[in-house]
Design an enzyme around this catalytic site. Structure first.
Site, PDB file in Angstrom:
ATOM      1  N   SER A 144       0.873  -1.185   0.000  1.00 31.20           N
ATOM      2  CA  SER A 144       0.000   0.000   0.000  1.00 31.20           C
ATOM      3  C   SER A 144       0.904   1.228   0.000  1.00 31.20           C
ATOM      4  CB  SER A 144      -0.846   0.000   1.281  1.00 31.20           C
ATOM      5  OG  SER A 144      -1.476   1.252   1.477  1.00 31.20           O
ATOM      6  N   TYR A 157      -1.864  -1.147  10.513  1.00 27.14           N
ATOM      7  CA  TYR A 157      -1.851  -1.293   9.055  1.00 27.14           C
ATOM      8  C   TYR A 157      -0.555  -0.725   8.470  1.00 27.14           C
ATOM      9  CZ  TYR A 157      -3.872  -1.106   4.290  1.00 27.14           C
ATOM     10  OH  TYR A 157      -4.132  -1.272   2.947  1.00 27.14           O
TER      11      TYR A 157
HETATM   12  P1  NAD Z   1     -11.439  -6.366   0.623  1.00 22.01           P
HETATM   13  O1  NAD Z   1     -11.961  -6.219   2.008  1.00 22.01           O
HETATM   14  O2  NAD Z   1     -12.335  -6.038  -0.530  1.00 22.01           O
HETATM   15  O3  NAD Z   1     -10.919  -7.848   0.381  1.00 22.01           O
HETATM   16  C1  NAD Z   1     -10.109  -8.501   1.310  1.00 22.01           C
HETATM   17  C2  NAD Z   1     -10.019  -9.960   0.947  1.00 22.01           C
HETATM   18  O4  NAD Z   1      -9.198 -10.600   1.941  1.00 22.01           O
HETATM   19  C3  NAD Z   1     -11.367 -10.678   0.953  1.00 22.01           C
HETATM   20  O5  NAD Z   1     -11.395 -11.662  -0.060  1.00 22.01           O
HETATM   21  C4  NAD Z   1     -11.383 -11.354   2.326  1.00 22.01           C
HETATM   22  O6  NAD Z   1     -12.209 -12.500   2.391  1.00 22.01           O
HETATM   23  C5  NAD Z   1      -9.913 -11.714   2.471  1.00 22.01           C
HETATM   24  N1  NAD Z   1      -9.485 -11.928   3.847  1.00 22.01           N
HETATM   25  C6  NAD Z   1      -9.608 -11.102   4.907  1.00 22.01           C
HETATM   26  N2  NAD Z   1      -9.115 -11.691   6.010  1.00 22.01           N
HETATM   27  C7  NAD Z   1      -8.663 -12.912   5.624  1.00 22.01           C
HETATM   28  C8  NAD Z   1      -8.047 -13.995   6.290  1.00 22.01           C
HETATM   29  N3  NAD Z   1      -7.799 -13.947   7.608  1.00 22.01           N
HETATM   30  N4  NAD Z   1      -7.732 -15.097   5.588  1.00 22.01           N
HETATM   31  C9  NAD Z   1      -7.997 -15.170   4.253  1.00 22.01           C
HETATM   32  N5  NAD Z   1      -8.583 -14.181   3.565  1.00 22.01           N
HETATM   33  C10 NAD Z   1      -8.903 -13.065   4.243  1.00 22.01           C
HETATM   34  O7  NAD Z   1     -10.102  -5.488   0.610  1.00 22.01           O
HETATM   35  P2  NAD Z   1      -9.263  -4.841  -0.594  1.00 22.01           P
HETATM   36  O8  NAD Z   1      -9.436  -3.379  -0.513  1.00 22.01           O
HETATM   37  O9  NAD Z   1      -9.503  -5.551  -1.862  1.00 22.01           O
HETATM   38  O10 NAD Z   1      -7.784  -5.117  -0.052  1.00 22.01           O
HETATM   39  C11 NAD Z   1      -6.950  -6.126  -0.610  1.00 22.01           C
HETATM   40  C12 NAD Z   1      -5.502  -5.774  -0.277  1.00 22.01           C
HETATM   41  O11 NAD Z   1      -5.163  -4.527  -0.881  1.00 22.01           O
HETATM   42  C13 NAD Z   1      -5.219  -5.617   1.223  1.00 22.01           C
HETATM   43  O12 NAD Z   1      -3.966  -6.168   1.532  1.00 22.01           O
HETATM   44  C14 NAD Z   1      -5.199  -4.118   1.396  1.00 22.01           C
HETATM   45  O13 NAD Z   1      -4.411  -3.737   2.487  1.00 22.01           O
HETATM   46  C15 NAD Z   1      -4.588  -3.681   0.085  1.00 22.01           C
HETATM   47  N6  NAD Z   1      -4.847  -2.287  -0.273  1.00 22.01           N
HETATM   48  C16 NAD Z   1      -6.106  -1.835  -0.436  1.00 22.01           C
HETATM   49  C17 NAD Z   1      -6.306  -0.514  -0.797  1.00 22.01           C
HETATM   50  C18 NAD Z   1      -7.666   0.071  -1.024  1.00 22.01           C
HETATM   51  O14 NAD Z   1      -7.766   1.295  -1.199  1.00 22.01           O
HETATM   52  N7  NAD Z   1      -8.722  -0.734  -1.075  1.00 22.01           N
HETATM   53  C19 NAD Z   1      -5.215   0.341  -0.953  1.00 22.01           C
HETATM   54  C20 NAD Z   1      -3.938  -0.166  -0.762  1.00 22.01           C
HETATM   55  C21 NAD Z   1      -3.765  -1.485  -0.428  1.00 22.01           C
END
Ligand code: NAD
Length: 261
Positions: A144, A157
């Site tokens: 991120s 985080y």
């Molecule tokens: P999201 O909540 O849409 O999806 C998260 C996914 O992780 C889901 O499929 C969920 O079931 C799974 N998950 C959560 N806990 C889990 C566990 N203990 N075991 C297995 N699976 C698990 O989130 P997202 O926004 O798609 O985030 C995905 C990644 O991208 C994360 O690492 C997040 O930190 C990173 N990220 C997101 C953003 C953003 O703006 N959305 C920005 C930078 C980084």
């Protein structure tokens, strides 16, 4: 276009958001897919199966909770048994909790470190020997912008994502003379359930929904537009391509200008 026919990709947390977008891009490029994550896996499996049908790719789902190293080991054993191992590992599963450090619930700290950081170590150490044996591999960690800068309220985080970038550098160096690469991708805001929750918190304080979305972007992301899961999927495909083979140990921003400030 990159063809990944004959390769198997494991994308953690691919039942939603960014992980799902990346899984769909990999499937379109012909990879077999091992999906992981909570919620309704059947719909996601069908969507991915439809995309890689023409390349003969297989699709499976393993329900490992990646906060538990034993379940990660079980998922990698499943990958070996059913798919002959993992060629492309995308460490994407992640959670968020927003709270000032002195109020931060200890159990939330522990789960964010386990899911967002330690799981990357476990899946990497368990898949790397197979990649080395096959002479090719890609490890792509979804970090991120918060792996490079801080924001208030996000102690666990930010600590975890900085850790992911550090781990990425070490694995990038340890694999530098091989055909295995390890890199991190650093997205800015992407409109997924993880971010929608933060917008909903603003709406709960009385802000109009469109204004809440605009304010969230305006605070950090100069483009005033969200990064999209398909854009992240395309970057993953580039890192899997021959052209991406000398990108090693990098933390690649895709953030609408967030980190240029
Ligand atoms: P999201 O909540 O849409 O999806 C998260 C996914 O992780 C889901 O499929 C969920 O079931 C799974 N998950 C959560 N806990 C889990 C566990 N203990 N075991 C297995 N699976 C698990 O989130 P997202 O926004 O798609 O985030 C995905 C990644 O991208 C994360 O690492 C997040 O930190 C990173 N990220 C997101 C953003 C953003 O703006 N959305 C920005 C930078 C980084």
């Amino acid at each position: 276009m990159t063809t990944l026919s004959g390769k198997t990709a494991l994308v953690t947390g691919s039942t939603s958001g960014i992980g799902l977008g990346i899984a769909l891009s990999l499937a379109k490029a012909g990879a077999s897919l091992i999906l992981n994550g909570f919620g309704d896996a059947a719909t996601v499996i069908a969507e991915v199966e439809h995309l890689n049908k023409s390349s003969g790719g297989k699709v499976g789902h393993h329900p490992a909770d990646v906060s538990d190293p034993a379940q990660i080991a079980d998922m990698l054993a499943y990958a070996e048994r059913e798919f002959g191992g993992v060629d492309i590992l995308v460490n994407n599963a992640g959670i968020q909790h927003v709270s000032a450090v002195e109020d931060f619930p200890v159990e939330r700290w522990d789960s964010i470190i386990a899911i967002n950081l330690s799981s990357v170590f476990h899946s990497t150490r368990l898949s790397l020997p197979g990649m080395r044996a096959k002479g090719w591999g890609r490890i792509i960690n979804i970090a991120s912008v918060h792996g490079q800068v801080g924001s208030v309220g996000k102690a666990a985080y930010v600590a975890a994502k900085h850790g992911v970038i550090g781990l990425t550098k070490v694995v990038g160096l340890e694999t530098a003379t091989s055909n295995v690469t390890c890199n991190a991708i650093c997205p800015g805001w992407v409109l997924t359930p993880l971010v929608q929750k933060q917008i909903d918190d603003r709406i709960a304080t009385g802000t109009d929904p469109q204004q809440a979305q605009h304010d969230l972007l305006a605070e950090k992301q100069p483009s005033l537009e969200f990064v999209t899961p398909p854009q992240l999927g395309e970057l993953v495909l580039f890192l899997c391509s021959e052209a991406g083979s000398q990108v090693r140990g990098a933390a690649w921003n895709i953030d609408g200008g967030w980190l240029a400030q």
